[in-house]
Scaffold this motif. Structure first.
Motif, PDB file in Angstrom:
ATOM      1  N   VAL A 135      -8.067 -12.095 -12.536  1.00  0.00           N
ATOM      2  CA  VAL A 135      -8.690 -11.066 -11.713  1.00  0.00           C
ATOM      3  C   VAL A 135      -7.948  -9.751 -11.944  1.00  0.00           C
ATOM      4  O   VAL A 135      -6.725  -9.737 -12.109  1.00  0.00           O
ATOM      5  CB  VAL A 135      -8.685 -11.433 -10.223  1.00  0.00           C
ATOM      6  N   LEU A 136      -8.696  -8.651 -11.956  1.00  0.00           N
ATOM      7  CA  LEU A 136      -8.114  -7.354 -12.313  1.00  0.00           C
ATOM      8  C   LEU A 136      -8.694  -6.280 -11.410  1.00  0.00           C
ATOM      9  O   LEU A 136      -9.914  -6.214 -11.219  1.00  0.00           O
ATOM     10  CB  LEU A 136      -8.404  -7.055 -13.786  1.00  0.00           C
ATOM     11  N   GLY A 137      -7.821  -5.431 -10.864  1.00  0.00           N
ATOM     12  CA  GLY A 137      -8.267  -4.319 -10.040  1.00  0.00           C
ATOM     13  C   GLY A 137      -7.720  -3.003 -10.545  1.00  0.00           C
ATOM     14  O   GLY A 137      -6.550  -2.915 -10.935  1.00  0.00           O
ATOM     15  N   ILE A 156     -12.659 -13.125 -16.803  1.00  0.00           N
ATOM     16  CA  ILE A 156     -11.905 -12.024 -16.208  1.00  0.00           C
ATOM     17  C   ILE A 156     -12.828 -11.335 -15.209  1.00  0.00           C
ATOM     18  O   ILE A 156     -13.850 -10.766 -15.591  1.00  0.00           O
ATOM     19  CB  ILE A 156     -11.432 -11.022 -17.274  1.00  0.00           C
ATOM     20  N   ALA A 157     -12.473 -11.399 -13.927  1.00  0.00           N
ATOM     21  CA  ALA A 157     -13.260 -10.757 -12.870  1.00  0.00           C
ATOM     22  C   ALA A 157     -12.623  -9.412 -12.547  1.00  0.00           C
ATOM     23  O   ALA A 157     -11.432  -9.345 -12.239  1.00  0.00           O
ATOM     24  CB  ALA A 157     -13.309 -11.645 -11.631  1.00  0.00           C
ATOM     25  N   ILE A 158     -13.411  -8.342 -12.614  1.00  0.00           N
ATOM     26  CA  ILE A 158     -12.869  -6.979 -12.546  1.00  0.00           C
ATOM     27  C   ILE A 158     -13.523  -6.194 -11.418  1.00  0.00           C
ATOM     28  O   ILE A 158     -14.742  -6.185 -11.275  1.00  0.00           O
ATOM     29  CB  ILE A 158     -13.097  -6.236 -13.879  1.00  0.00           C
ATOM     30  N   VAL A 159     -12.690  -5.511 -10.645  1.00  0.00           N
ATOM     31  CA  VAL A 159     -13.164  -4.469  -9.735  1.00  0.00           C
ATOM     32  C   VAL A 159     -12.618  -3.138 -10.232  1.00  0.00           C
ATOM     33  O   VAL A 159     -11.410  -2.943 -10.334  1.00  0.00           O
ATOM     34  CB  VAL A 159     -12.720  -4.715  -8.282  1.00  0.00           C
ATOM     35  N   ILE A 176     -14.475  -9.910 -26.848  1.00  0.00           N
ATOM     36  CA  ILE A 176     -15.007 -10.711 -25.763  1.00  0.00           C
ATOM     37  C   ILE A 176     -16.273 -10.046 -25.235  1.00  0.00           C
ATOM     38  O   ILE A 176     -16.548  -8.877 -25.519  1.00  0.00           O
ATOM     39  CB  ILE A 176     -13.977 -10.893 -24.625  1.00  0.00           C
ATOM     40  N   ARG A 177     -17.048 -10.804 -24.473  1.00  0.00           N
ATOM     41  CA  ARG A 177     -18.245 -10.249 -23.859  1.00  0.00           C
ATOM     42  C   ARG A 177     -17.844  -9.504 -22.586  1.00  0.00           C
ATOM     43  O   ARG A 177     -16.980  -9.958 -21.842  1.00  0.00           O
ATOM     44  CB  ARG A 177     -19.221 -11.386 -23.525  1.00  0.00           C
ATOM     45  N   VAL A 178     -18.473  -8.355 -22.335  1.00  0.00           N
ATOM     46  CA  VAL A 178     -18.244  -7.592 -21.102  1.00  0.00           C
ATOM     47  C   VAL A 178     -19.599  -7.306 -20.482  1.00  0.00           C
ATOM     48  O   VAL A 178     -20.512  -6.834 -21.153  1.00  0.00           O
ATOM     49  CB  VAL A 178     -17.493  -6.270 -21.370  1.00  0.00           C
ATOM     50  N   THR A 179     -19.725  -7.595 -19.187  1.00  0.00           N
ATOM     51  CA  THR A 179     -21.014  -7.428 -18.528  1.00  0.00           C
ATOM     52  C   THR A 179     -20.817  -7.001 -17.079  1.00  0.00           C
ATOM     53  O   THR A 179     -19.776  -7.271 -16.478  1.00  0.00           O
ATOM     54  CB  THR A 179     -21.815  -8.753 -18.575  1.00  0.00           C
ATOM     55  N   GLU A 180     -21.805  -6.317 -16.540  1.00  0.00           N
ATOM     56  CA  GLU A 180     -21.845  -6.079 -15.098  1.00  0.00           C
ATOM     57  C   GLU A 180     -22.322  -7.379 -14.453  1.00  0.00           C
ATOM     58  O   GLU A 180     -23.400  -7.883 -14.770  1.00  0.00           O
ATOM     59  CB  GLU A 180     -22.790  -4.927 -14.765  1.00  0.00           C
ATOM     60  N   GLY A 226     -13.909 -16.195 -21.893  1.00  0.00           N
ATOM     61  CA  GLY A 226     -14.258 -15.250 -22.940  1.00  0.00           C
ATOM     62  C   GLY A 226     -15.201 -14.154 -22.519  1.00  0.00           C
ATOM     63  O   GLY A 226     -15.775 -13.461 -23.353  1.00  0.00           O
ATOM     64  N   THR A 227     -15.368 -13.967 -21.205  1.00  0.00           N
ATOM     65  CA  THR A 227     -16.248 -12.921 -20.685  1.00  0.00           C
ATOM     66  C   THR A 227     -15.547 -12.164 -19.569  1.00  0.00           C
ATOM     67  O   THR A 227     -14.883 -12.769 -18.728  1.00  0.00           O
ATOM     68  CB  THR A 227     -17.560 -13.519 -20.150  1.00  0.00           C
ATOM     69  N   ALA A 228     -15.689 -10.841 -19.582  1.00  0.00           N
ATOM     70  CA  ALA A 228     -15.184  -9.999 -18.502  1.00  0.00           C
ATOM     71  C   ALA A 228     -16.366  -9.567 -17.651  1.00  0.00           C
ATOM     72  O   ALA A 228     -17.381  -9.094 -18.181  1.00  0.00           O
ATOM     73  CB  ALA A 228     -14.458  -8.784 -19.060  1.00  0.00           C
ATOM     74  N   TYR A 229     -16.253  -9.741 -16.337  1.00  0.00           N
ATOM     75  CA  TYR A 229     -17.329  -9.459 -15.398  1.00  0.00           C
ATOM     76  C   TYR A 229     -16.914  -8.295 -14.500  1.00  0.00           C
ATOM     77  O   TYR A 229     -15.943  -8.388 -13.757  1.00  0.00           O
ATOM     78  CB  TYR A 229     -17.609 -10.687 -14.537  1.00  0.00           C
TER      79      TYR A 229
END
Length: 370
Positions: A186-188, A212-215, A236-240, A250-253
């Motif tokens: 998790v990343l802020g 990876i869960a991102i705010v 890696i994949r990055v998506t809203e 392998g995905t950042a959200y």
């Protein structure tokens, strides 16, 4: 104490006056001049050396992005962009942040916003925060194409080359046994976050073994453009993230602007939960709310990252994560932060397991996961 000297740039005479009046109404700020296009802005910056610049994006002769790129090379100055809430405005704003803009303010109702007073307090706050980093501004090299090949996965939006060459910190990640546990990072982050995220996520290799869960503190309409831009640059994949989406390695959200992002467990799998409950500490999405939801997850290995940003969002949530079970935290070092507020709060609370400058965070994260 000397006042913060501001140069206001907008092609609308009305907007130049209203923005100037808003800023001049604060006793700590002085508007030293105004510019009506990017070329005039660059010339006046060289002559007057303002502490902070407010910069519109859509302007004749030289637009805001062109002016910003030139300023970051010739005479760096903290820049607060003023952006419209259109898709094009959002995409241009993301580019501006990559080019080195300090932060941005959205015009409430388009290029000529008669209701600009609605964001007056936010504009003054951003200008004051920007002034505090003036001494740390550095000249930058002009953007160059990366030496490494472009990712082969197709991007939803074509994008220009990144600002600096990027190289994944690990070329191939081995498959690691972890006793059946799920993994989650998790990343802020807030002010300075879009560029920091680009630096971190572009250095993470394909096959990264955790979601990876991102705010990222950002208004609605901008996080989608940020995710698409990062997705075009990363391996890696990055998506809203969308409500109910399953979180995969392998995905950042990225949390959508205007929505809180929580992670829940359903039959042992990790799933996104979005909602629009009241803002926490003025933020929606809130880092604290994401972190607190993750603290309740069981049988999950957890890593938490706090990077550049104003305020202390994330500290309360990280404290709860540590109280509820094991979590390894990485906090960005002051030396690389645009604003040291959020990282400082976590460090002062004694919650930092590792403190690292931005360029070291991807390698450290990959090592900790392996």
């Amino acid at each position: 104490m000397s006042k913060i000297r501001v140069l206001v740039t907008d092609d609308s005479a009305f907007m130049r006056k209203v923005i100037s009046d808003i800023l001049s109404g604060d006793p700590e700020i002085e508007v030293i001049d105004r510019a009506k296009n990017g070329l005039e802005c660059v010339e006046k910056c060289k002559q007057l050396s303002p502490d902070v610049l407010t910069l519109d994006i859509e302007m004749p002769v030289m637009n805001g992005l062109e002016a910003l790129e030139k300023l970051m090379v010739d005479c760096p100055v903290p820049v607060v962009m003023l952006s419209s809430l259109t898709r094009e405005g959002a995409e241009a704003t993301i580019q501006a942040l990559e080019l080195g803009a300090f932060d941005f303010i959205t015009k409430p109702s388009g290029p000529i916003s008669l209701d600009i007073h609605k964001v007056a307090d936010r504009l003054i706050e951003r200008v004051k925060a920007a002034a505090a980093v003036k001494g740390r501004m550095r000249r930058t090299l002009r953007p160059s194409r990366p030496a490494t090949p472009e990712p082969t996965r197709q991007s939803p939006i074509p994008a220009p080359a990144p600002l600096r060459p990027v190289q994944p910190v690990i070329n191939a990640l081995p498959r690691i046994q972890n006793n059946g546990k799920a993994r989650l990072v998790v990343l802020g982050t807030s002010t300075g976050g879009p560029k920091a995220l680009q630096n971190v996520l572009t250095a993470i290799p394909a096959g990264f073994p955790a979601p990876i869960a991102i705010v990222q503190h950002m208004p609605a309409g901008f996080t989608k453009s940020l995710a698409q831009r990062l997705d075009s640059l990363c391996q890696i994949r990055v998506t809203e993230v969308t409500d109910g989406e399953w979180l995969e390695p392998g995905t950042a959200y990225i949390a959508p602007g205007g929505y809180h992002f929580e992670v829940q467990q359903v039959s042992g799998k990790l799933q996104a939960l979005l909602h629009q409950q009241e803002p926490r500490g003025g933020h929606r999405p809130s880092v604290d709310i994401l972190f607190e939801s993750v603290s309740r997850l069981t049988n999950v290995d957890k890593w938490a990252i706090i990077m550049t940003g104003m305020g202390n969002d994330g500290t309360k949530g990280l404290k709860q994560m540590k109280e509820f079970g094991p979590v390894t935290s990485i906090i960005e070092d002051e030396s690389s932060c645009v604003v040291f507020g959020m990282p400082r709060a976590a460090i002062q609370a004694g919650l930092a397991d590792h403190v690292a400058p931005l360029e070291k965070i991807p390698e450290l994260l990959c090592k900790l996961l392996h």
